[in-house]
Design a protein around this motif. Structure first.
Motif, PDB file in Angstrom:
ATOM      1  N   LEU A 211      34.157  46.617  53.861  1.00 16.53           N
ATOM      2  CA  LEU A 211      34.180  46.989  52.455  1.00 16.53           C
ATOM      3  C   LEU A 211      35.632  47.113  51.975  1.00 16.53           C
ATOM      4  N   PRO A 212      35.891  46.868  50.690  1.00 16.34           N
ATOM      5  CA  PRO A 212      37.262  46.964  50.186  1.00 16.34           C
ATOM      6  C   PRO A 212      37.805  48.389  50.256  1.00 16.34           C
ATOM      7  N   GLU A 213      39.114  48.492  50.216  1.00 21.59           N
ATOM      8  CA  GLU A 213      39.793  49.790  50.201  1.00 21.59           C
ATOM      9  C   GLU A 213      39.309  50.616  49.014  1.00 21.59           C
ATOM     10  N   GLY A 214      39.039  51.894  49.267  1.00 20.64           N
ATOM     11  CA  GLY A 214      38.699  52.799  48.187  1.00 20.64           C
ATOM     12  C   GLY A 214      37.236  52.857  47.810  1.00 20.64           C
ATOM     13  N   VAL A 215      36.389  52.077  48.469  1.00 22.81           N
ATOM     14  CA  VAL A 215      34.965  52.095  48.128  1.00 22.81           C
ATOM     15  C   VAL A 215      34.332  53.427  48.513  1.00 22.81           C
ATOM     16  N   ARG A 295      39.696  45.311  59.133  1.00 24.25           N
ATOM     17  CA  ARG A 295      39.153  45.390  57.771  1.00 24.25           C
ATOM     18  C   ARG A 295      40.211  44.976  56.761  1.00 24.25           C
ATOM     19  N   ARG A 296      41.432  45.453  56.961  1.00 23.59           N
ATOM     20  CA  ARG A 296      42.522  45.098  56.056  1.00 23.59           C
ATOM     21  C   ARG A 296      42.845  43.612  56.149  1.00 23.59           C
ATOM     22  N   GLU A 297      42.778  43.065  57.347  1.00 19.37           N
ATOM     23  CA  GLU A 297      43.037  41.634  57.517  1.00 19.37           C
ATOM     24  C   GLU A 297      41.996  40.790  56.785  1.00 19.37           C
ATOM     25  N   ILE A 298      40.744  41.167  56.894  1.00 21.80           N
ATOM     26  CA  ILE A 298      39.696  40.421  56.193  1.00 21.80           C
ATOM     27  C   ILE A 298      39.855  40.569  54.684  1.00 21.80           C
ATOM     28  N   ALA A 299      40.253  41.741  54.227  1.00 25.60           N
ATOM     29  CA  ALA A 299      40.508  41.934  52.800  1.00 25.60           C
ATOM     30  C   ALA A 299      41.647  41.032  52.333  1.00 25.60           C
ATOM     31  N   LEU A 300      42.684  40.877  53.160  1.00 26.06           N
ATOM     32  CA  LEU A 300      43.780  39.971  52.840  1.00 26.06           C
ATOM     33  C   LEU A 300      43.277  38.538  52.729  1.00 26.06           C
ATOM     34  N   ARG A 301      42.399  38.143  53.632  1.00 28.08           N
ATOM     35  CA  ARG A 301      41.861  36.782  53.583  1.00 28.08           C
ATOM     36  C   ARG A 301      41.021  36.568  52.324  1.00 28.08           C
ATOM     37  N   ALA A 302      40.271  37.588  51.937  1.00 32.47           N
ATOM     38  CA  ALA A 302      39.474  37.489  50.714  1.00 32.47           C
ATOM     39  C   ALA A 302      40.375  37.320  49.494  1.00 32.47           C
ATOM     40  N   GLU A 303      41.446  38.110  49.430  1.00 33.92           N
ATOM     41  CA  GLU A 303      42.370  38.017  48.303  1.00 33.92           C
ATOM     42  C   GLU A 303      43.101  36.678  48.308  1.00 33.92           C
ATOM     43  N   THR A 304      43.464  36.194  49.486  1.00 37.31           N
ATOM     44  CA  THR A 304      44.107  34.884  49.587  1.00 37.31           C
ATOM     45  C   THR A 304      43.181  33.792  49.076  1.00 37.31           C
ATOM     46  N   LEU A 305      41.907  33.905  49.384  1.00 38.64           N
ATOM     47  CA  LEU A 305      40.958  32.913  48.898  1.00 38.64           C
ATOM     48  C   LEU A 305      40.843  32.976  47.374  1.00 38.64           C
ATOM     49  N   ARG A 306      40.808  34.187  46.822  1.00 40.12           N
ATOM     50  CA  ARG A 306      40.748  34.322  45.360  1.00 40.12           C
ATOM     51  C   ARG A 306      41.923  33.600  44.697  1.00 40.12           C
ATOM     52  N   LEU A 307      43.127  33.864  45.206  1.00 41.07           N
ATOM     53  CA  LEU A 307      44.325  33.274  44.625  1.00 41.07           C
ATOM     54  C   LEU A 307      44.346  31.759  44.828  1.00 41.07           C
ATOM     55  N   THR A 308      43.907  31.315  45.988  1.00 38.83           N
ATOM     56  CA  THR A 308      43.903  29.884  46.285  1.00 38.83           C
ATOM     57  C   THR A 308      42.921  29.136  45.393  1.00 38.83           C
ATOM     58  N   MET A 309      41.736  29.686  45.222  1.00 39.76           N
ATOM     59  CA  MET A 309      40.734  29.013  44.402  1.00 39.76           C
ATOM     60  C   MET A 309      41.132  28.997  42.929  1.00 39.76           C
ATOM     61  N   ALA A 310      41.941  29.951  42.511  1.00 42.82           N
ATOM     62  CA  ALA A 310      42.417  29.965  41.128  1.00 42.82           C
ATOM     63  C   ALA A 310      43.330  28.775  40.848  1.00 42.82           C
ATOM     64  N   GLY A 321      33.588  38.407  48.855  1.00 42.29           N
ATOM     65  CA  GLY A 321      33.707  39.738  49.432  1.00 42.29           C
ATOM     66  C   GLY A 321      33.324  39.724  50.900  1.00 42.29           C
ATOM     67  N   ALA A 322      33.807  40.732  51.632  1.00 49.42           N
ATOM     68  CA  ALA A 322      33.521  40.863  53.069  1.00 49.42           C
ATOM     69  C   ALA A 322      33.855  39.553  53.774  1.00 49.42           C
ATOM     70  N   TYR A 323      32.851  38.808  54.234  1.00 49.15           N
ATOM     71  CA  TYR A 323      33.056  37.589  55.017  1.00 49.15           C
ATOM     72  C   TYR A 323      32.898  36.303  54.222  1.00 49.15           C
ATOM     73  N   ALA A 370      36.198  34.503  56.805  1.00 47.05           N
ATOM     74  CA  ALA A 370      36.712  35.408  57.838  1.00 47.05           C
ATOM     75  C   ALA A 370      37.131  34.662  59.091  1.00 47.05           C
ATOM     76  N   ASN A 371      36.650  33.445  59.237  1.00 47.34           N
ATOM     77  CA  ASN A 371      36.967  32.639  60.412  1.00 47.34           C
ATOM     78  C   ASN A 371      38.328  31.954  60.305  1.00 47.34           C
ATOM     79  N   ALA A 372      39.000  32.064  59.154  1.00 49.91           N
ATOM     80  CA  ALA A 372      40.279  31.391  58.936  1.00 49.91           C
ATOM     81  C   ALA A 372      41.332  32.400  58.506  1.00 49.91           C
ATOM     82  N   ASP A 373      42.550  32.264  59.008  1.00 55.78           N
ATOM     83  CA  ASP A 373      43.608  33.180  58.598  1.00 55.78           C
ATOM     84  C   ASP A 373      44.146  32.771  57.227  1.00 55.78           C
ATOM     85  N   ALA A 374      45.023  33.609  56.673  1.00 51.19           N
ATOM     86  CA  ALA A 374      45.506  33.385  55.313  1.00 51.19           C
ATOM     87  C   ALA A 374      46.240  32.054  55.184  1.00 51.19           C
TER      88      ALA A 374
END
Length: 387
Positions: A211-215, A295-310, A321-323, A370-374
């Motif tokens: 889950l994301p930070e602060g949930v 958890r923080r690493e997966i959150a980083l990957r999620a954010e990286t994907l958001r920025l990349t897809m933009a 989210g999550a995986y 989650a299977n790929a790094d940033a």
């Protein structure tokens, strides 16, 4: 040849191996294959976890049959962790250990429904849930999730889909395949609906540890008076401990449900693998900080994907989210299987077609990031922009 069981024979083959087969035609022109197909952690298990697994596997103490409900040490350790996560009184008597969360769902479904009954799910859905019900002769009912609402379920749509034969509602949060995180107040509304309609809520929280930070706590259902009469929670140790091959999951439910599940487990497997149970019981408190780092690493990957897809404006994130991310492809006249196969063959991007997750999902692909790094995720921009 005598006939096969028609409930099994009519099922399509397992989808992930067919997706892997597409990768064999990629010629490497753009670099290494980017595997976003299967929900597995893209980093190894902690050395301490491997050490504990080795010690317990080498012990004669775990070579015989164990308690059907699970090793007492793990049931107690997981109950203690669940108390902290949910800030609710959960006892070891509420815990049944299974051989993975897929088996936990099998047990939960068999506990509450039989042939001719129905279980309600959201659409899109996790395909193994649907095929499990089909094999058991349990009907599947569906309530569509609106892409415009981030694929969150609508309680009104769920209520309208509860027919007299529905014995349970099964939901997954964080969601597989979309990645959508169901807010705590939405989960509570869904619980209240199930309670009012007299059906079970099967709540699959396989990806709860990401889950994301602060949930904060995922929801407050386990703190509700009488939750045992409505809720069956499912969990997986595979993701946070990076041990999917050891097959270890858990059910959290009332003692009466646990006793029903024990009847099923005695016939399915007798007991979950004992050596991993012993290892995870020790690892739960010892590796808490390491799991938080992941958890923080997966959150980083999620954010990286958001920025990349933009950066790739033709491709749209439906949810992330999550995986997982559920990605809308730009090819209106092509079905998702054709698009996914072409991405594997011509771009070296391996993902799962949206059509595998329900009717009407052909416009989407599931990216299991989650299977790929940033660094690997950033490579998507250049490859997707070619299509």
């Amino acid at each position: 040849m005598p006939p096969f069981n028609p409930l099994v024979d009519k099922l399509v083959p397992p989808p992930i191996p067919s997706v892997f087969a597409w990768a064999r035609s990629y010629d490497g022109r753009y670099g290494p294959l980017i595997d976003l197909s299967q929900a597995v952690p893209g980093y190894p298990a902690h050395p301490e976890m491997l050490k504990l697994l080795g010690e317990s596997a080498a012990s004669a103490a775990y070579t015989g049959y164990g308690p059907i409900e699970g090793e007492a040490e793990l049931r107690q350790a997981y109950a203690a962790q669940a108390c902290e996560v949910y800030r609710a009184p959960i006892d070891s008597a509420n815990i049944h250990i299974t051989a993975g969360c897929n088996q936990a769902f099998v047990c939960a479904a068999m506990t509450v429904a039989g042939s001719g009954d129905a279980v309600l799910m959201t659409n899109p859905y996790y395909f193994n849930h649907e095929t499990t019900l089909a094999m058991l002769g349990i009907q599947s009912r569906f309530a569509a999730c609106d892409p415009a609402a981030g694929f969150l379920p609508d309680p009104a749509a769920l209520a309208a889909a509860i027919t007299p034969d529905v014995r349970a509602l099964a939901i997954v949060t964080p969601n597989n395949p979309t990645g959508a995180l169901y807010p705590a107040d939405l989960i509570e509304k869904i619980f209240d609906l199930c309670k009012a309609r007299g059906i079970w809520l099967i709540l699959d929280e396989t990806y709860r540890d990401f889950l994301p930070e602060g949930v904060g706590r995922p929801h407050g259902l386990f703190a509700k008076q009488g939750w045992e009469d409505t809720l069956i929670g499912l969990y997986s140790f595979s993701k946070s401990f990076c041990i999917p091959g050891h097959r270890l999951g858990a059910i959290t439910a009332g003692p009466q449900v646990v006793s029903q599940v024990a009847k099923i487990m005695d016939n399915l497997q007798i007991c979950a693998p004992r050596a991993p149970q012993a290892a995870v019981a020790k690892a739960l408190p010892r590796l808490a900080a390491w799991r938080e780092e992941n958890r923080r690493e997966i959150a980083l990957r999620a954010e990286t994907l958001r920025l990349t897809m933009a950066e790739v404006t033709k491709w749209k994130l439906g949810a992330v989210g999550a995986y997982f991310a559920f990605v809308r492809h730009p090819f209106d006249r092509r079905d998702s299987t054709e698009v996914a196969e072409k991405l594997a063959r011509d771009a070296g991007i391996l993902c799962v077609p949206g059509a595998y997750f329900g009717e009407g999902q052909d416009a989407y692909l599931r990216f299991a990031f989650a299977n790929a790094d940033a660094q690997t995720i950033r490579m998507l921009s250049g490859r997707l922009s070619r299509f």
